[in-house]
Every structure is written in structure tokens, then in C-alpha cells.
Design an enzyme around this catalytic site. Structure first.
Site, PDB file in Angstrom:
ATOM      1  N   GLU A 151       3.333   5.845  11.779  1.00  0.00           N
ATOM      2  CA  GLU A 151       3.551   6.305  10.427  1.00  0.00           C
ATOM      3  C   GLU A 151       5.188   5.682  10.054  1.00  0.00           C
ATOM      4  O   GLU A 151       5.076   5.336   8.694  1.00  0.00           O
ATOM      5  CB  GLU A 151       3.879   7.781  10.531  1.00  0.00           C
ATOM      6  CG  GLU A 151       4.640   8.544   9.247  1.00  0.00           C
ATOM      7  CD  GLU A 151       3.525   8.624   8.134  1.00  0.00           C
ATOM      8  OE1 GLU A 151       2.459   8.198   8.207  1.00  0.00           O
ATOM      9  OE2 GLU A 151       3.886   8.781   6.865  1.00  0.00           O
ATOM     10  N   ASP A 152       6.039   5.619  10.986  1.00  0.00           N
ATOM     11  CA  ASP A 152       7.365   5.425  10.435  1.00  0.00           C
ATOM     12  C   ASP A 152       8.144   3.924  10.935  1.00  0.00           C
ATOM     13  O   ASP A 152       9.209   3.613  10.614  1.00  0.00           O
ATOM     14  CB  ASP A 152       8.372   6.383  10.826  1.00  0.00           C
ATOM     15  CG  ASP A 152       8.162   7.645  10.374  1.00  0.00           C
ATOM     16  OD1 ASP A 152       7.363   7.826   9.369  1.00  0.00           O
ATOM     17  OD2 ASP A 152       8.466   8.864  11.066  1.00  0.00           O
TER      18      ASP A 152
END
Ligand code: MN
Length: 746
Positions: A91-92
Site C-alpha cells: 500500500e505505502d
């Protein structure tokens, strides 16, 4: 920002904590397993390098904490620890699911992918979000661990919520109440569910939370004394019978106390079941663990008299989330009712850690029978694979199904159906077959005739009576609790409603034509409030369905409709000016939004939510419609608001940003509910008090009287919460009035 040496120490310590927890829980059996977990840690640490959370902590602390929750508080295994450590990596950071698959395994990549998709869910707009969530839930049917890790992630975010700005807190707590709490409940994660509820309350209702917490602490010494007195004789008997056990007292969570206070409308002091006694014991090989539970129950009830209707045997029929225990309420010293829970160590493990523990024991036992959780998962799978409803409806219905299956009822042939607590005859009928549901006219419960709206209890034998001519009714929606029944009724009504709208409009036009009146916005604005309809469609469909008969049309058309202000309020929102007093020509303000726009162009537009009817003094939260920019004001306890914030939380305006301002000329609609003993003239006394003494306008009054009791509701226009409270106080003193309160629709 580069990490300081202190940061590095902090990270190393957290990691060691995880290593210790894994060792204690025997998560890694071989050196290979350790290598697996270590690699995940190093990758996550590398990927999140230099990044900090809002609280200032190095980011990597968060995935380690999530892994810790997974191990220590839920009891998950090595794959889950790895997935938890990696849950924010895709996700990051720059890493992809393919990287994870290459470095770890397809299984881990699959879990991380599921977690990454979940992260996207709450950022999309509400329709998209619901559609997305449905897809993500598909992973639930494949691998429940993904959802459990997501719950662990949410728990850690909730524990560190203090660092977030206020409107984010509302968004996050709403998502938590709307979805994560029911999910945690459904998966049997009892301790986590309670903690999430308490955390939500702490951020949403800080004063109420602190107040209850303070009272729990204050009464602690007194309670401890009592508990000792209560336990001593039980301990003596259990010791004498050589049971190996632990007996503890569990104080209710702040949230559940608050909930009870609100539900029963009682002060803290009247919550009598503040604590429960729990006896957890080691089973002997013989007799069966169930028999041993009853032996302990028998020891307790030899000392204290049990309350017959408060015995709950969750051993013979476990709750659908896997919970097993024996609960009973007994009369303790000083005439105080005390709940006693009896569980084996195995049952306790399942009760505290839920799903993971459940599987541990399930695999150990030979029984291959499908149990409550399996059944539920199967139903989820079925629901997901039959996409007949819109995604938003699906989400609502899914949420409903989370609290499912708490009673068991039987068909006349003895076939068992498990239904949620509070289920009605209709829910049962629809559960048997849609056709039976939609043609139901009544039922026999244990051979006694009852209406279709009757509630069922465990053990009831139910025979549904149908008629070919019978059709589903809108009121049924207020009664049913299962998603299946709700969906079938809605499907039917939707088809019917569209017909009614067209027919109703035609009918109204004809009736107006007879009077040489054209169907215009002006006419509608007179009719809608008079018939208590929120919009045109509701008015038309009620006319079409014959609910509104239009008998008094002449009188209504003559009446000057604009003497009362319906939905016009003044709030201070970010960007609005307080000193500028809006000049309201009362006769001109009609209760539609079009008018509101017309009168106030320069300020943000807002109006009060119909669902919870806030009035000045209430704690409120705003929701900005992303399309129109219009702001709806809800009470912060409102269920609809919680749903909106959970589904589209970026549009929330927090209660610290909205202030009520003085606007004396405006009245607010509030509904009061009243009950009492009927006597001649009581209605007259009531209306006189409201209209003459208090000079308050009434909008509606509806009182029913039966068997010497009257009850009903009155809609009134009040300035603020103080004048409402003072009116309520006075009504309470009218002879015959038993109960009066503001009706809260949430
Ligand atoms: Mn996370």
C-alpha cells in the site's frame, strides 16, 4: 527523516517483544520458520525506512504492533505474523505483490494483496467503497485470517487515534462502529470487540466516558468487598469438591454500561449488573465437560438462589460465533442479583480469542460436523455469489447478518432453523421460503395464534399461515431483522412503489384539476408537511397506495401553510459569519431546500437530518454532500451518521467545528413520547399546557388509548433543548402521566 539512535533502540525493543511473543506461543517451530518471520521484519523495516506515523513514531512500529496483537491477543500463527508485518508494504511503498510472492510465497502474497485492497476500501466514495468492500469480503470466504489481521490493524490504529485530527477521528470511529465491531463480534473476538467499543466512545463522547470511568473507580473498593463476600462460600465448596479453577470478577466495559444506561434510561447507580463472576476450571477426563459445568452450577446454586428465567446454556447450543459457557444470575448477599459464568479452560480460550482458538480445538477434535461459524461462512459465500442487490444494500444487509443466529426455532415437523435474536414470525417465514414469507398472514407459535409480527424465542415451534391473496407490507420492514426477509420485502415494495408514484401523481392532478388548481411547487409545499411526507415521491406514493385519502384537500389548500418554520436552522459552520443576523421573513420560509437556497446564498447551506431531529444544545456533526456541497446536521449519536461517516468519512465536519448560535426566532421540530393512565380530560390538560402555558406550537398529536392506558407522540416546535426539558418536566407533573421523553430516533 532519518531515525535517531533512540528510534533504532525503540524499534529493536519492539521487535524483541514480538520475538518473545512468538517464542511463548510456539509460533515458529523450526529455524526455517524463524527465518521466514525475520525476513518479513527486515523487508518491512527497509520498505518503511525513514517514514514516521503522525504520532512521530517510526512507521515500522505499527506493523510490529499489529503482528503482536495477532500473536498475543488472537493467537494466530506464523503466516499471519508475516502478513501482519507486511500489511502496509504494498500500500505505502514501492514494493509490489509480485515482489512479495517472489520473496515469500504465493499464499503470503495473496494475504498481503487482500490487506492492501482493504486499505483502499475506505478511501473511495460511498458507492464505490461498498462495491469494493464486497469484493474484499470475498477473501473472507477464502481466508478469514486476512480479515482478522485487518481487525488487528484497526485495533492498533484505534489505540493510537489521539494523534489524528478531530474529523478523522469521527471517520475512523464510525467505520469501527459500523463494520469492525460487528466483524469482531462475529468472529468471536470478544476482548477486541469490547476494547474497540470503549475506544470509539472515548473519542466520540469523551465527557460521558470520563464520567462513567470515574464512577467505576469510585465504587471499586465497595464492590471489591462485596465480591469477596460473594465468592468466599463458593470457593469453600469448590475447594472441598477438589475443583481446579480460577474465579474472577469482571467489571462491565464503560461502553456497555453507557449503552445500558441509554437503553433503559437509567442513571449509573441503577445499573445493577456492573460486574459478573467468572469461574474457569480445568476439566477432568471424566465425566463430560458439560456435566462438570453443571456440577459447578449446582455448587453455586446450593448457596445462592438462581433467577429461573436467567439461565443461559450456551454449551448445549453454542452461540453462532462459537461462544460456549453456562450463565446464570443468582441472588447474592443484600438481595443483589449477580451473574455467574461457568466455563472450561477450552471454552474460555475460545471466548477470549475467538476464531483462531476455535480452529485450534476444532482440528484437534474428530468431529467434522459443520458448526455455527462454518455455517455463517457458507452463508456469506452464498450472499456474495448472488449479486441481486446493489452494493450499498449488500453492505447494510451484510452488516445485519453479522449479529446473526442466536435463537433456534422449529417447524411443525421439527426441523430446526437458527435465526438472529429478536427475529419475528416473518423472518422465520422468509427463512423457510420467500413464497411463504410474502403470503404470510399469521402464525401459530406453540399452537397459539399470533400475528406475523410476533417475536420468536428459542424453542418455539412455528407454523406459518398463508393466504394466496396476501402481499408484503411496508410496515414489515420495521419488524424483520434478517437480511433475507428485508431484501425480499424491499424487492416487492420497490416494484409496487413505482406504480404507486405514477398513480398517485395522476390522482392528485385530477383532484386538483376539479378545483382549478395546478400541481405546483407551492401546492406541494403545503401538502407535504400536512401529510408528514419528506419529499414528493413519498407524497405521491402514499396517495397512490391509498394511505393518504385527500379528503381534507380543500381545507389544506385554503390554509396558510407558512406560519410555521419547518426545517430552517442556523448553525455556525466553518466559513459562516456569526455576527450577521439573517433576516427571516417567517411567512416566506417554506420547508423545502429550494427556498433555503433562495434565502441564503452567501453562506454554506445546511439543514437538519430527519432521522435524528437535532435541536440546539444537542451534540452535532455535519455531513457535506460531495455533489451539492449541502451540509446535513446529525446528532453525533445518530446511526445514519455513523453509517455515512463509515462509508464516506472525508465529508464529515466534526463537532468541534460546528457551534449552535443564538437565533431566537427559529423553532425546531422535536417529537415527544408520552404514556400514562387514561382519564377524562387528560388530552385537554396536555394541549393546554403545551400551547397556552408554554406557547409552543404543535405539529402533530397522536394518542391511542386502550385498556385504561394511553400512549402516543406529539410533534412540537421548540427553541432549544432547555425549553424542551422544562416542558417535559411540567408534563411529567400532569396527573396520570407516567412517562414522557423526547423520542430519539437513534
Ligand atoms: Mn496498517
Amino acid at each position: 527523516m532519518e531515525y535517531s539512535p533512540q528510534d533504532e533502540i525503540l524499534i529493536e525493543e519492539k521487535w524483541q517483544e514480538l520475538v518473545d511473543a512468538c517464542r511463548k506461543n510456539k509460533v515458529c517451530r523450526k529455524e526455517d520458520d524463524w527465518d521466514f518471520v525475520r525476513r518479513a521484519y527486515f523487508l518491512a523495516k527497509e520498505a518503511h525506512k525513514g517514514v514516521r506515523r503522525r504520532s512521530g513514531e517510526p512507521y515500522i512500529i505499527h506493523p510490529i504492533e499489529v503482528a503482536l496483537i495477532a500473536v498475543r491477543e488472537i493467537g494466530l500463527g506464523k503466516k499471519s505474523v508475516v502478513a501482519a508485518l507486511l500489511h502496509d508494504v504494498v500500500e505505502d511503498t514501492e514494493y509490489t505483490v509480485e515482489d512479495i510472492e517472489r520473496i515469500f510465497s504465493p499464499k503470503i502474497a495473496y494475504m498481503v494483496d487482500g490487506l492492501t485492497k482493504m486499505a483502499g476500501v475506505f478511501n473511495a466514495d460511498s458507492t464505490e467503497q461498498a462495491e469494493y468492500f464486497r469484493k474484499v469480503l470475498l477473501t473472507l470466504s477464502d481466508d478469514v485470517r486476512v480479515i482478522i489481521i485487518k481487525i488487528a490493524d484497526r485495533l492498533h490504529n484505534m489505540r493510537t487515534l489521539g494523534a489524528m485530527p478531530h474529523h478523522k477521528q469521527i471517520k475512523i470511529t464510525s467505520e469501527t462502529i459500523y463494520l469492525f465491531v460487528p466483524l469482531a463480534y462475529r468472529l468471536g473476538l470478544h476482548a477486541i470487540k469490547s476494547e474497540l467499543e470503549d475506544l470509539c466512545m472515548r473519542y466520540r463522547f469523551p465527557e460521558e466516558y470520563a464520567e462513567i470511568k470515574r464512577k467505576i473507580d469510585e465504587t471499586e473498593p465497595e464492590r471489591q468487598q462485596y465480591i469477596e463476600r460473594f465468592m468466599a462460600p463458593i470457593r469453600e465448596v469448590l475447594d472441598r469438591n477438589k475443583f481446579q479453577y480460577e474465579m474472577t470478577a469482571r467489571v462491565k466495559s464503560v461502553y456497555s454500561i453507557w449503552n445500558k444506561m441509554r437503553r433503559k434510561e437509567i442513571p449509573f447507580e441503577e445499573v445493577y449488573d456492573l460486574f459478573a463472576i467468572r469461574i474457569v476450571f480445568k476439566t477432568l477426563p471424566f465425566p463430560s465437560e458439560k456435566t462438570q459445568c453443571w456440577q459447578i452450577y449446582s455448587c453455586v446454586t446450593d448457596i445462592y438462589t438462581p433467577k429461573p428465567d436467567r439461565l443461559r446454556d450456551w454449551i448445549s447450543i453454542p452461540k453462532s460465533n462459537g461462544y460456549e459457557a453456562l450463565h446464570s444470575t443468582v441472588m447474592g448477599p443484600d438481595g443483589i442479583w449477580v451473574e455467574v459464568q461457568v466455563r472450561t479452560e477450552r471454552m474460555d480460550d475460545i471466548a477470549e480469542r475467538g476464531f483462531a482458538a476455535h480452529w485450534k480445538y476444532k482440528h484437534a477434535s474428530i468431529s467434522q460436523e459443520e458448526d455455527g461459524l462454518d455455517k455463517w461462512l457458507r452463508k456469506v459465500r452464498e450472499a456474495l455469489s448472488s449479486p441481486t442487490e446493489s452494493a450499498v444494500e449488500f453492505l447494510d444487509n451484510f452488516k445485519l447478518s453479522l449479529y446473526k443466529s442466536d435463537i433456534v426455532v422449529f417447524t411443525p415437523k421439527g426441523e430446526a432453523h437458527s435465526l438472529p435474536y429478536g427475529a419475528s414470525v416473518l423472518d422465520f417465514a422468509y427463512d423457510v421460503h420467500t413464497k411463504i414469507g410474502s403470503h404470510a398472514i399469521g402464525a401459530k407459535i406453540n399452537h397459539k395464534m399470533v400475528p406475523v409480527t410476533a417475536r420468536l424465542n428459542t424453542g418455539d415451534q412455528v407454523e406459518v399461515i398463508t393466504a394466496e391473496s396476501a402481499r408484503p407490507k411496508a410496515e414489515w420492514l420495521d419488524v424483520v431483522v434478517t437480511s433475507r426477509a428485508r431484501q425480499s420485502i424491499q424487492d416487492y415494495l420497490k416494484g409496487e412503489r413505482q406504480d404507486n408514484i405514477e398513480y398517485g401523481m395522476q390522482l392528485l392532478e385530477e383532484r386538483l384539476k376539479d378545483r382549478n388548481v395546478v400541481l405546483s411547487g407551492r401546492v406541494l409545499r403545503k401538502l407535504m408537511p400536512a401529510y408528514d411526507c419528506r419529499n414528493k415521491d413519498e407524497l405521491y406514493s402514499k396517495i397512490g397506495a391509498g394511505i393518504i385519502t385527500l379528503d381534507n384537500l380543500d381545507a389544506l389548500l385554503k390554509e396558510n401553510s407558512s406560519t410555521k418554520i419547518l426545517k430552517f436552522w442556523r448553525l455556525l459552520l466553518p466559513g459562516s459569519k456569526e455576527e450577521e443576523d439573517v433576516n427571516l421573513d417567517l411567512d416566506d420560509v417554506a420547508p423545502t431546500l429550494d427556498d433555503t437556497i433562495h434565502h441564503r446564498v452567501e453562506e454554506p447551506e445546511y439543514y437538519m437530518a430527519d432521522c435524528c431531529e437535532p435541536i440546539p444544545g444537542d451534540k452535532v456533526v455535519g455531513y457535506r454532500d460531495p455533489k451539492t456541497g449541502r451540509i446535513t446536521i446529525h446528532k453525533s449519536t445518530c446511526d445514519t451518521l455513523i453509517k455515512l461517516a463509515a462509508q464516506a468519512g472525508d465529508n464529515i465536519i466534526g463537532d468541534s467545528e460546528i457551534k449552535w448560535s443564538q437565533q431566537k426566532a427559529v423553532s425546531y421540530l422535536a417529537t415527544i413520547e408520552i404514556q400514562g393512565v387514561d382519564r377524562a380530560g387528560i388530552i385537554l390538560d396536555l394541549t393546554r399546557l403545551i400551547t397556552t402555558d408554554f406557547n409552543i406550537n404543535m405539529r402533530t398529536i397522536s394518542i391511542h388509548s386502550h385498556d385504561g392506558i394511553f400512549e402516543g407522540t406529539i410533534g412540537i416546535y421548540v427553541k432549544d433543548i432547555e425549553s424542551l426539558n422544562s416542558l417535559l418536566d411540567n408534563i411529567r407533573h400532569i396527573k396520570g402521566v407516567d412517562r414522557v421523553k423526547r423520542l430519539l430516533s437513534t
